[in-house]
Design a protein around this motif. Structure first.
Motif, PDB file in Angstrom:
ATOM      1  N   UNK A   4      40.501  39.429  27.547  1.00  0.00           N
ATOM      2  CA  UNK A   4      41.443  38.385  26.686  1.00  0.00           C
ATOM      3  C   UNK A   4      40.660  38.499  25.167  1.00  0.00           C
ATOM      4  N   UNK A   5      39.542  38.873  25.272  1.00  0.00           N
ATOM      5  CA  UNK A   5      38.934  39.272  23.904  1.00  0.00           C
ATOM      6  C   UNK A   5      39.222  40.416  23.216  1.00  0.00           C
ATOM      7  N   UNK A   6      39.828  41.540  24.135  1.00  0.00           N
ATOM      8  CA  UNK A   6      40.241  42.670  23.570  1.00  0.00           C
ATOM      9  C   UNK A   6      41.404  42.452  23.054  1.00  0.00           C
ATOM     10  N   UNK A   7      42.539  41.808  23.768  1.00  0.00           N
ATOM     11  CA  UNK A   7      43.709  41.329  23.238  1.00  0.00           C
ATOM     12  C   UNK A   7      43.675  40.702  22.006  1.00  0.00           C
ATOM     13  N   UNK A   8      42.738  39.685  21.839  1.00  0.00           N
ATOM     14  CA  UNK A   8      42.283  38.992  20.641  1.00  0.00           C
ATOM     15  C   UNK A   8      41.989  39.850  19.476  1.00  0.00           C
ATOM     16  N   UNK A  31      36.540  32.674  13.671  1.00  0.00           N
ATOM     17  CA  UNK A  31      35.995  31.393  14.596  1.00  0.00           C
ATOM     18  C   UNK A  31      36.375  31.593  16.043  1.00  0.00           C
ATOM     19  N   UNK A  32      37.613  31.752  16.309  1.00  0.00           N
ATOM     20  CA  UNK A  32      38.079  31.694  17.853  1.00  0.00           C
ATOM     21  C   UNK A  32      37.177  32.983  18.445  1.00  0.00           C
ATOM     22  N   UNK A  33      37.133  34.050  17.551  1.00  0.00           N
ATOM     23  CA  UNK A  33      36.698  35.309  18.147  1.00  0.00           C
ATOM     24  C   UNK A  33      35.018  35.049  18.588  1.00  0.00           C
ATOM     25  N   UNK A  34      34.562  34.559  17.341  1.00  0.00           N
ATOM     26  CA  UNK A  34      33.150  34.053  17.585  1.00  0.00           C
ATOM     27  C   UNK A  34      32.616  33.332  18.803  1.00  0.00           C
ATOM     28  N   UNK A  35      33.414  32.192  18.881  1.00  0.00           N
ATOM     29  CA  UNK A  35      33.415  31.532  20.027  1.00  0.00           C
ATOM     30  C   UNK A  35      33.557  32.078  21.333  1.00  0.00           C
ATOM     31  N   UNK A  36      34.658  32.986  21.358  1.00  0.00           N
ATOM     32  CA  UNK A  36      34.877  33.559  22.471  1.00  0.00           C
ATOM     33  C   UNK A  36      33.815  34.481  22.788  1.00  0.00           C
TER      34      UNK A  36
END
Length: 280
Positions: A4-8, A31-36
């Motif tokens: 999921x992180x890679x796709x994001x 921000x979403x990436x950092x939270x992930x």
């Protein structure tokens, strides 16, 4: 989570490259990436903690198993010891019961013997008249009947020949002795300490023994008492019951005793049958 992180991340790059995403959206995605990423790190930390807890639980389980095994061994040993103790206690109870029964037999035999001796003494006392009782003393002491006959009633001074007047009393004594066949009879001569001067009697030892022998032979030959039950003995002057310093005391010391005792055979038989205790 990694996918999921890679796709994001790819999506975020493509959007930036195409120029179709505004700065505001870009920041939101950032921000979403950092939270992930934070969630991923926390997830990894939680997994590590769970692994530690699992390992600790395994060690605790192993310790509990060992403690259980130790308790089981202790219980088995306790049961074995208790069973052995029960066997020993049961054996001890049996031995105590056997000893108690043995003691009861001894007490019963002693009580029976004492009762018979009292009956013997009473019969003999009642068979004698008042004049005869003055020269005869009858006592029951420690399971033995003592019949003490005065010297002047049985013999003349310095003699061991029984006088005719003594035959009536000896006949009554002999009848009682014959009725109690299981009792032994000891005739014992006693003198005072005055030396005797007779050509055929050396001293008071001789006189006391000869007097006892005369009574025994009279009981046997004249009155039919079984001689195997009779014993004659002399005590000389060495068993006084009074002082030899006075005529009255010397008269009391000159006596012949007929001592009637229970046969020891019955008690010896009981002793031979005494219960044996088990080895420790």
């Amino acid at each position: 989570m990694k996918n999921k992180v890679l796709i994001f991340t790819i999506a975020l790059s493509l959007a930036a490259a195409s120029g179709c995403v505004t700065q505001k959206k870009y920041n939101a995605l950032q921000e979403q990436y950092t939270a992930s990423q934070s969630a991923l790190a926390e997830s990894r930390s939680d997994a590590k903690s769970l692994g530690g807890l699992l390992e600790q639980a395994r060690r605790n389980n192993a310790e509990l198993k060992e403690q259980y095994a130790a308790l089981q061994r202790t219980l088995d040993q306790s049961i074995q010891t208790n069973q052995s103790g029960n066997v020993n206690i049961s054996k001890l109870v049996d031995e105590i019961n056997a000893s108690n029964n043995y003691i009861k037999k001894l007490v019963d035999a002693k009580s029976k013997s004492d009762s018979l001796l009292m009956a013997l003494s009473t019969r003999l006392t009642r068979s004698l008249d008042t004049s005869e009782l003055k020269d005869v003393d009858i006592k029951v002491l420690k399971g033995v009947v003592y019949i003490s006959l005065a010297d002047n009633m049985l013999f003349k001074t310095g003699s061991y020949q029984i006088s005719p007047s003594a035959m009536e009393i000896l006949s009554k004594i002999a009848k009682i002795i014959k009725d109690y066949k299981s009792y032994d009879v000891l005739v014992e001569g006693n003198t005072d300490n005055v030396p005797i001067s007779r050509t055929n009697i050396r001293n008071n030892w001789d006189l006391s023994a000869l007097r006892a022998s005369s009574v025994v032979q009279t009981l046997q030959d004249t009155f039919g008492v079984d001689p195997s039950r009779l014993t004659a003995g002399g005590r000389g002057e060495y068993n006084p019951i009074a002082s030899n310093d006075t005529p009255e005391g010397r008269q009391l010391n000159r006596r012949t005793q007929i001592i009637i005792t229970p046969s020891l055979d019955q008690f010896m038989d009981l002793i031979d049958k005494a219960p044996e205790t088990g080895s420790k």
